[in-house]
Design an enzyme around this catalytic site. Sequence first.
Site, PDB file in Angstrom:
ATOM      1  N   ASP A 142       0.833  -1.249  -0.277  1.00 60.30           N
ATOM      2  CA  ASP A 142      -0.043  -0.026  -0.260  1.00 60.30           C
ATOM      3  C   ASP A 142       0.784   1.345   0.113  1.00 60.30           C
ATOM      4  OD1 ASP A 142      -1.675   2.076   0.784  1.00 60.30           O
ATOM      5  OD2 ASP A 142      -2.817   0.721   1.982  1.00 60.30           O
ATOM      6  N   ASP A 159       1.106   7.513  -9.735  1.00 65.39           N
ATOM      7  CA  ASP A 159       0.504   7.094 -10.931  1.00 65.39           C
ATOM      8  C   ASP A 159      -0.731   6.229 -10.512  1.00 65.39           C
ATOM      9  OD1 ASP A 159      -0.337   6.008 -13.428  1.00 65.39           O
ATOM     10  OD2 ASP A 159       1.570   5.144 -13.559  1.00 65.39           O
ATOM     11  N   PRO A 166     -11.662   4.091  -4.475  1.00 65.44           N
ATOM     12  CA  PRO A 166     -10.587   3.561  -3.740  1.00 65.44           C
ATOM     13  C   PRO A 166      -9.318   4.404  -3.676  1.00 65.44           C
ATOM     14  CG  PRO A 166     -11.225   1.677  -4.813  1.00 65.44           C
ATOM     15  CD  PRO A 166     -11.816   2.715  -5.251  1.00 65.44           C
TER      16      PRO A 166
END
Length: 281
Positions: A142, A159, A166
């Site tokens: 993450d 990016d 989300p």
Amino acid sequence: MERAFIEWYPRGYGVAFKIKKKIYEKLSKYQKIEVYETEGFGRLLALDGTVQLVTLGERSYHEPLVHPAMLAHPKPKRVLVIGGGDGGTVREVLQHDVDEVIMVEIDEDVIMVSKDLIKIDNGLLEAMLNGKHEKAKLTIGDGFEFIKNNRGFDVIIADSTDPVGPAKVLFSEEFYRYVYDALNNPGIYVTQAGSVYLFTDELISAYKEMKKVFDRVYYYSFPVIGYASPWAFLVGVKGDIDFTKIDRERAKKLQLEYYDPLMHETLFQMPKYIRETLQRL
């Protein structure tokens, strides 16, 4: 009836590609991944129904995402890429004289599909997966959590997917504060920010949040093949960097198809109503 892949944007606006066939589909731990062979733009990579790239045109996204920030920074040596599992962003970063670029991608399946079927990375993803690239490193995880615990980057590039759903957390004040702390001084953060016309509210919201954190904030746009263009980008600066000015000598060494110093001068020409709205914030 001809087959088409259609990405629907807000207000009933769509971008369509005529397709020859579907090559791949998988529901990963995080999202639905699809690859199509299009009639005129090579292969199309889609995540949860949104176009990430078409292979004949992807540089129109990766070049304006990467090179303005890299050329505006006086000496970008250590770079972080959040997302970018197709490898195009890291590929462009490595055109510069960097010491290290770290890519943090949450979905390993995107990397594997891109490596095997999209193939815009010039073999980078294979080398990164095996830990064999001299400068490019890969972390599966993450990006939000990674940036909380890592520092010392000259340029950070997000990016990510669009600023809805989300990925919305990557456009929050909380995230921007972690980014600011992770940057060296001077440092530059850049992110894609969605369609200028169709994600206007999200663009304005992200710009407002960035203004709370960064020393300077810039916005620009670029026509991206496969997206509802023009496409917006946001830049946050830590320290004293004028993002409107780039190193033109370094730019001469780059292999470019879409972005160049002449195009840099046009980046900031947003539509009047958006420009005036952002300037009031």
